[in-house]
Scaffold this motif. Structure first.
Motif, PDB file in Angstrom:
ATOM      1  N   LEU A  51       0.824  -1.203   0.000  1.00 11.31           N
ATOM      2  CA  LEU A  51       0.000   0.000   0.000  1.00 11.31           C
ATOM      3  C   LEU A  51       0.864   1.261   0.000  1.00 11.31           C
ATOM      4  CD1 LEU A  51      -2.808   1.227   0.046  1.00 11.31           C
ATOM      5  CD2 LEU A  51      -2.776   1.044   2.546  1.00 11.31           C
ATOM      6  N   ALA A  52       1.964   1.250   0.733  1.00  7.71           N
ATOM      7  CA  ALA A  52       2.873   2.402   0.751  1.00  7.71           C
ATOM      8  C   ALA A  52       3.461   2.646  -0.635  1.00  7.71           C
ATOM      9  CB  ALA A  52       3.989   2.180   1.767  1.00  7.71           C
ATOM     10  N   ARG A  53       3.799   1.594  -1.333  1.00 11.60           N
ATOM     11  CA  ARG A  53       4.350   1.723  -2.694  1.00 11.60           C
ATOM     12  C   ARG A  53       3.312   2.323  -3.641  1.00 11.60           C
ATOM     13  NH1 ARG A  53       6.684  -3.013  -2.922  1.00 11.60           N
ATOM     14  NH2 ARG A  53       4.740  -4.067  -3.324  1.00 11.60           N
ATOM     15  N   TYR A  54       2.085   1.831  -3.600  1.00 11.15           N
ATOM     16  CA  TYR A  54       1.032   2.363  -4.474  1.00 11.15           C
ATOM     17  C   TYR A  54       0.695   3.811  -4.134  1.00 11.15           C
ATOM     18  CZ  TYR A  54       0.190  -2.362  -6.220  1.00 11.15           C
ATOM     19  OH  TYR A  54       0.322  -3.587  -6.805  1.00 11.15           O
ATOM     20  N   PRO A 132      -4.992  -0.110  -8.132  1.00 13.07           N
ATOM     21  CA  PRO A 132      -3.839   0.777  -7.909  1.00 13.07           C
ATOM     22  C   PRO A 132      -3.187   1.259  -9.203  1.00 13.07           C
ATOM     23  CG  PRO A 132      -3.247  -1.474  -7.337  1.00 13.07           C
ATOM     24  CD  PRO A 132      -4.713  -1.461  -7.636  1.00 13.07           C
ATOM     25  N   MET A 133      -3.288   0.468 -10.276  1.00 12.33           N
ATOM     26  CA  MET A 133      -2.653   0.869 -11.537  1.00 12.33           C
ATOM     27  C   MET A 133      -3.390   2.021 -12.222  1.00 12.33           C
ATOM     28  SD  MET A 133      -0.009  -0.858 -11.516  1.00 12.33           S
ATOM     29  CE  MET A 133       0.680  -0.486 -13.084  1.00 12.33           C
ATOM     30  N   MET A 134      -4.617   2.303 -11.828  1.00  8.18           N
ATOM     31  CA  MET A 134      -5.349   3.424 -12.418  1.00  8.18           C
ATOM     32  C   MET A 134      -4.734   4.766 -12.033  1.00  8.18           C
ATOM     33  SD  MET A 134      -7.522   2.426 -14.542  1.00  8.18           S
ATOM     34  CE  MET A 134      -8.616   3.773 -14.854  1.00  8.18           C
ATOM     35  N   ALA A 135      -3.828   4.783 -11.070  1.00  8.64           N
ATOM     36  CA  ALA A 135      -3.125   6.027 -10.730  1.00  8.64           C
ATOM     37  C   ALA A 135      -2.287   6.502 -11.914  1.00  8.64           C
ATOM     38  CB  ALA A 135      -2.228   5.816  -9.508  1.00  8.64           C
ATOM     39  N   LEU A 136      -1.801   5.582 -12.724  1.00 13.52           N
ATOM     40  CA  LEU A 136      -0.992   5.962 -13.890  1.00 13.52           C
ATOM     41  C   LEU A 136      -1.802   6.745 -14.923  1.00 13.52           C
ATOM     42  CD1 LEU A 136       1.020   2.648 -14.298  1.00 13.52           C
ATOM     43  CD2 LEU A 136       1.934   4.845 -13.563  1.00 13.52           C
TER      44      LEU A 136
END
Length: 163
Positions: A51-54, A132-136
Motif C-alpha cells: 500500500l505504501a508503494r502504491y 492501484p494501476m489506475m493512478a498511472l
C-alpha cells in the motif's frame, strides 16, 4: 480578473496538490505503522509495504501536472535564456507539444495496461491490480489536462527565496 485558463489551472493545481499531499500523509502513516508493527510488535502485515508503494506512486503522478506548470521539475533552461525571442517561442511551442503528446500517449497506454491486469490480484491487498494501476492513467491525464490549459506559454523559472 484572471482569465478562464488561469482559474481552471489554479483550481486544478490546488485540487491535485491537495489530493497528492493527502496521499503522501497517508503513505507516511502507513509506513510508520509498518515500522512500529515490524520492530516493536514483532511483525508487520504484508499489505503495508504494498500500500505504501502504491500511495507514493499515486501521489507523485497526481502532483506531476502542477509541478510541470510551476516549472518545478528538473530541466535545463539555459538554451531558453540564450535564444532570441522568436526562437524561444518556437522552443516553448515544441516543449508544450512534446509534453502534451507524451502525456496523452502515456494516458492511453497506461489505461490499456491497467485494464489488462484486471485478472490479477495484488499479493498483499487482495484487490484487482487495476485499482492501484489506475493512478498511472489518471496522473498522466491530469498532466495532459494541465498542460493543455497552460498552453505553449513559457514555464515559470524557479527562483530562490531568501531565508
Amino acid at each position: 480578473m484572471p482569465s478562464l485558463s488561469a482559474r481552471v489551472l489554479g483550481f486544478s493545481r490546488r485540487v491535485s496538490l491537495t489530493v497528492a499531499g493527502s496521499l503522501l500523509l497517508l503513505d507516511l502513516a502507513i509506513i510508520l505503522f509498518g515500522v512500529f508493527m515490524r520492530y516493536l510488535a514483532g511483525g508487520a502485515p504484508i499489505w503495508t509495504d504494498e500500500l505504501a508503494r502504491y500511495l507514493i506512486i499515486g501521489s507523485v503522478l497526481l502532483a506531476a501536472g502542477a509541478v510541470w506548470i510551476e516549472g518545478g521539475h528538473m530541466r535545463v533552461a539555459l538554451i531558453e535564456r540564450l535564444l532570441p525571442v522568436p526562437l524561444r517561442r518556437l522552443l516553448n511551442l515544441y516543449q508544450w507539444l512534446l509534453t502534451l503528446g507524451i502525456a496523452i500517449a502515456a494516458t492511453l497506454f497506461s489505461y490499456r495496461y491497467a485494464l489488462s491486469v484486471s485478472m490479477f490480484t495484488s499479493q498483499g491487498l487482495g484487490v484487482s491490480r487495476t485499482v492501484p494501476m489506475m493512478a498511472l492513467p489518471v496522473g498522466f491525464a491530469l498532466l495532459a489536462w494541465q498542460a493543455l490549459w497552460h498552453g505553449p506559454a513559457p514555464l515559470r523559472e524557479p527562483t530562490e527565496e531568501a531565508t
